[in-house]
Scaffold this motif. Structure first.
Motif, PDB file in Angstrom:
ATOM      1  N   LEU A  34       0.853  -1.174   0.000  1.00  0.00           N
ATOM      2  CA  LEU A  34       0.000   0.000   0.000  1.00  0.00           C
ATOM      3  C   LEU A  34       0.894   1.230   0.000  1.00  0.00           C
ATOM      4  N   TRP A 185      -5.388   9.002  -6.050  1.00  0.00           N
ATOM      5  CA  TRP A 185      -5.554   8.000  -4.998  1.00  0.00           C
ATOM      6  C   TRP A 185      -6.637   7.022  -5.432  1.00  0.00           C
ATOM      7  N   ALA A 186      -6.641   5.848  -4.831  1.00  0.00           N
ATOM      8  CA  ALA A 186      -7.641   4.834  -5.129  1.00  0.00           C
ATOM      9  C   ALA A 186      -8.977   5.236  -4.499  1.00  0.00           C
ATOM     10  N   ALA A 188     -10.971   3.533  -2.649  1.00  0.00           N
ATOM     11  CA  ALA A 188     -10.949   3.113  -1.241  1.00  0.00           C
ATOM     12  C   ALA A 188      -9.860   3.821  -0.463  1.00  0.00           C
ATOM     13  N   GLY A 189      -8.914   4.421  -1.188  1.00  0.00           N
ATOM     14  CA  GLY A 189      -7.818   5.112  -0.534  1.00  0.00           C
ATOM     15  C   GLY A 189      -8.162   6.508  -0.054  1.00  0.00           C
ATOM     16  N   ARG A 212     -12.436  -2.092   2.569  1.00  0.00           N
ATOM     17  CA  ARG A 212     -12.402  -1.809   1.135  1.00  0.00           C
ATOM     18  C   ARG A 212     -11.009  -1.725   0.524  1.00  0.00           C
ATOM     19  N   ILE A 213     -10.005  -1.400   1.309  1.00  0.00           N
ATOM     20  CA  ILE A 213      -8.657  -1.202   0.753  1.00  0.00           C
ATOM     21  C   ILE A 213      -8.119  -2.504   0.197  1.00  0.00           C
ATOM     22  N   ARG A 214      -7.476  -2.404  -0.986  1.00  0.00           N
ATOM     23  CA  ARG A 214      -6.918  -3.569  -1.655  1.00  0.00           C
ATOM     24  C   ARG A 214      -5.443  -3.326  -1.977  1.00  0.00           C
ATOM     25  N   ASP A 217      -3.272  -0.107  -3.600  1.00  0.00           N
ATOM     26  CA  ASP A 217      -3.992   1.159  -3.472  1.00  0.00           C
ATOM     27  C   ASP A 217      -3.085   2.278  -2.966  1.00  0.00           C
ATOM     28  N   LEU A 219      -3.273   5.541  -0.774  1.00  0.00           N
ATOM     29  CA  LEU A 219      -4.137   6.074   0.272  1.00  0.00           C
ATOM     30  C   LEU A 219      -3.798   7.543   0.501  1.00  0.00           C
TER      31      LEU A 219
END
Length: 268
Positions: A34, A185-186, A188-189, A212-214, A217, A219
């Motif tokens: 991440l 950013w993603a 979820a990020g 949700r973070i994968r 990503d 953040l």
């Protein structure tokens, strides 16, 4: 036989080397990376953020602008210089967020060179809308990058983040032409630290992020948001990092992001 006085520098050097190793204790076997990033803000929570990152041995990337702060002369002012130097010594990475936190508002036609309507939220023209050409926008990015290098002794990455993540194809092309690739950013990020705490509690934001973070990503959070009444950090930051580690994630700076390696090779 060596005296204690003679051994002391060796011991100190050894401890420093150990500290650098421990700060990246997951080594090179990071399977679920991440990329935690922080934009500047009012900086009140910056010392707390630094404490958490040091304790958790996490390196991040800071995207910096010269924003108004609760203490001192702006987020890139002399007051905060020791803070930035300390982060550089810990191995964090740095990139531009434009100097006056300049929001892109619109493209002004398809003229060459490109022109943009912008509105900074810092500096002498804060809150004003005006036109800025490609060279002017590049100067905004470059001024922050140069200040970061002066503060940290470390060259800023050839990256930038547009305030609010607001861009256009023309703006991104203009920035790339002067040596800067954009970092967003993603979904979820988006960690939600700028959302109203009356509607988005820290507990809710933490739960959503952990769900949700994968892997891979990017953040994004801030070093202080003026509008949020219940600060996101440090309340969420450390539980989030701990929870993500427990799920097998590890943390890297944007220096290691695979999507930017070719760009870095072209812009050393």
């Amino acid at each position: 036989m060596c005296s204690l006085r003679a051994l002391r520098p060796l011991v100190c050097a050894g401890l420093a080397a150990w500290g650098q190793w421990a700060f990246a204790a997951d080594g090179g076997d990071c399977k679920k990376p991440l990329y935690l990033t922080f934009d500047t803000g009012h900086m009140e929570i910056a010392p707390l953020v630094a404490d958490v990152l040091r304790r958790q041995q996490v390196r991040v990337t800071f995207f910096a602008a010269q924003e108004a702060t609760k203490e001192g002369d702006g987020s890139l002012g002399d007051h905060w210089a020791p803070w930035w130097r300390a982060r550089a010594a810990e191995g964090h990475a740095f990139a531009s967020h434009t100097w006056d936190h300049v929001y892109w508002r619109a493209d002004l036609g398809s003229l060459a060179p490109s022109r943009f309507r912008v509105r900074p939220s810092a500096g002498e023209r804060s809150g004003q809308e005006f036109a800025l050409d490609a060279a002017g926008y590049c100067a905004e990015i470059g001024r922050s990058a140069a200040r970061l290098q002066a503060l940290t002794g470390q060259k800023a990455l050839p990256l930038f983040r547009a305030p609010g993540g607001k861009t256009s194809a023309q703006l991104l092309e203009a920035a790339r032409a002067c040596g800067y690739a954009h970092v967003g950013w993603a979904p979820a990020g988006f960690l939600g630290d700028e959302l109203p705490s009356e509607r988005f509690s820290n507990a809710m934001l933490l739960r959503q992020a952990l769900e949700r973070i994968r892997s891979g990503d990017i953040l994004m959070a801030h070093l202080g948001i003026w509008s949020r009444k219940d600060p996101w950090a440090p309340a969420v930051l450390e539980p989030l990092i701990v929870g993500l580690k427990e799920r097998g994630f590890c943390f890297r700076t944007m220096r290691e992001h695979p999507d930017y390696q070719a760009w870095f090779a072209q812009h050393p």
